[in-house]
Design a protein around this motif. Structure first.
Motif, PDB file in Angstrom:
ATOM      1  N   LEU A   1       1.136  -1.014  -0.314  1.00  0.00           N
ATOM      2  CA  LEU A   1      -0.345  -0.259   0.230  1.00  0.00           C
ATOM      3  C   LEU A   1       1.112   1.236   0.071  1.00  0.00           C
ATOM      4  O   LEU A   1       1.464   1.304   0.498  1.00  0.00           O
ATOM      5  N   LYS A   2      -0.032   2.090  -0.441  1.00  0.00           N
ATOM      6  CA  LYS A   2       1.244   3.450  -0.075  1.00  0.00           C
ATOM      7  C   LYS A   2      -0.097   4.318   0.699  1.00  0.00           C
ATOM      8  O   LYS A   2      -1.006   4.187   0.051  1.00  0.00           O
ATOM      9  N   ILE A   3       0.631   4.698   1.413  1.00  0.00           N
ATOM     10  CA  ILE A   3       0.069   5.781   2.668  1.00  0.00           C
ATOM     11  C   ILE A   3       0.658   6.647   2.549  1.00  0.00           C
ATOM     12  O   ILE A   3       1.512   6.771   2.425  1.00  0.00           O
ATOM     13  N   SER A   4      -0.757   7.499   2.240  1.00  0.00           N
ATOM     14  CA  SER A   4       0.361   9.370   1.766  1.00  0.00           C
ATOM     15  C   SER A   4      -1.024  10.090   2.723  1.00  0.00           C
ATOM     16  O   SER A   4      -1.770   9.925   2.642  1.00  0.00           O
ATOM     17  N   GLY A   5      -0.426  11.274   3.320  1.00  0.00           N
ATOM     18  CA  GLY A   5      -1.359  12.445   3.567  1.00  0.00           C
ATOM     19  C   GLY A   5      -0.211  14.090   3.924  1.00  0.00           C
ATOM     20  O   GLY A   5       0.673  13.798   2.944  1.00  0.00           O
ATOM     21  N   VAL A   6      -1.010  14.848   4.416  1.00  0.00           N
ATOM     22  CA  VAL A   6      -0.552  15.343   5.189  1.00  0.00           C
ATOM     23  C   VAL A   6      -0.295  15.441   6.619  1.00  0.00           C
ATOM     24  O   VAL A   6      -1.279  15.454   6.699  1.00  0.00           O
ATOM     25  N   ILE A   7       0.181  15.845   7.414  1.00  0.00           N
ATOM     26  CA  ILE A   7       0.643  16.407   9.022  1.00  0.00           C
ATOM     27  C   ILE A   7       0.365  18.155   9.499  1.00  0.00           C
ATOM     28  O   ILE A   7       0.731  18.755   8.147  1.00  0.00           O
ATOM     29  N   SER A   8      -0.768  18.534  10.285  1.00  0.00           N
ATOM     30  CA  SER A   8      -0.718  19.543  10.148  1.00  0.00           C
ATOM     31  C   SER A   8      -0.983  19.931  11.803  1.00  0.00           C
ATOM     32  O   SER A   8      -1.278  18.363  12.116  1.00  0.00           O
ATOM     33  N   ASP A   9      -0.968  20.619  12.508  1.00  0.00           N
ATOM     34  CA  ASP A   9      -1.183  21.068  14.105  1.00  0.00           C
ATOM     35  C   ASP A   9      -3.026  20.951  13.885  1.00  0.00           C
ATOM     36  O   ASP A   9      -3.447  21.163  13.197  1.00  0.00           O
ATOM     37  N   PHE A  10      -3.017  20.764  15.557  1.00  0.00           N
ATOM     38  CA  PHE A  10      -4.672  21.556  16.101  1.00  0.00           C
ATOM     39  C   PHE A  10      -5.638  23.127  15.377  1.00  0.00           C
ATOM     40  O   PHE A  10      -6.157  23.137  14.962  1.00  0.00           O
TER      41      PHE A  10
END
Length: 95
Positions: A5-14
């Motif tokens: 699987l390719k797991i992808s996304g963005v991380i952000s703060d609250f």
């Protein structure tokens, strides 16, 4: 043959500010790091992993000095096609 699987996304703060150069890790049963990457300047990350169950998914930056980390425990990645995971906060793609 094992699928990946390719797991992808963005991380952000609250406050939904993107986190550049954040650490992303997938942990095995012994809490060892099996897969790791860093987010780019826009908070985007991608990991290619084997389908299966993993102890944890972790995302953080500047842990212990500025931020706390984000954990997903007992993460199972066995997805067909594309789906968005609210818990995970990213896209899972079968590749």
């Amino acid at each position: 043959m094992q699928k990946h699987l390719k797991i992808s996304g963005v991380i952000s703060d609250f406050k939904d500010r993107l986190i550049a150069i954040g650490d992303i890790e997938i942990k095995g049963d012994s809490f060892n790091t099996l897969y790791e990457t860093k987010s780019d300047k826009n908070g985007w990350y991608e990991l290619r992993v084997r389908t299966g169950n993993y102890l944890a998914f972790m995302a953080c930056k500047d842990y212990g000095t500025k931020n706390l980390e984000y954990w997903v425990w007992n993460a199972g990645y066995k997805v067909q096609g594309v789906c968005y995971s609210e818990t995970f906060g990213g896209f899972l793609r079968n590749t």
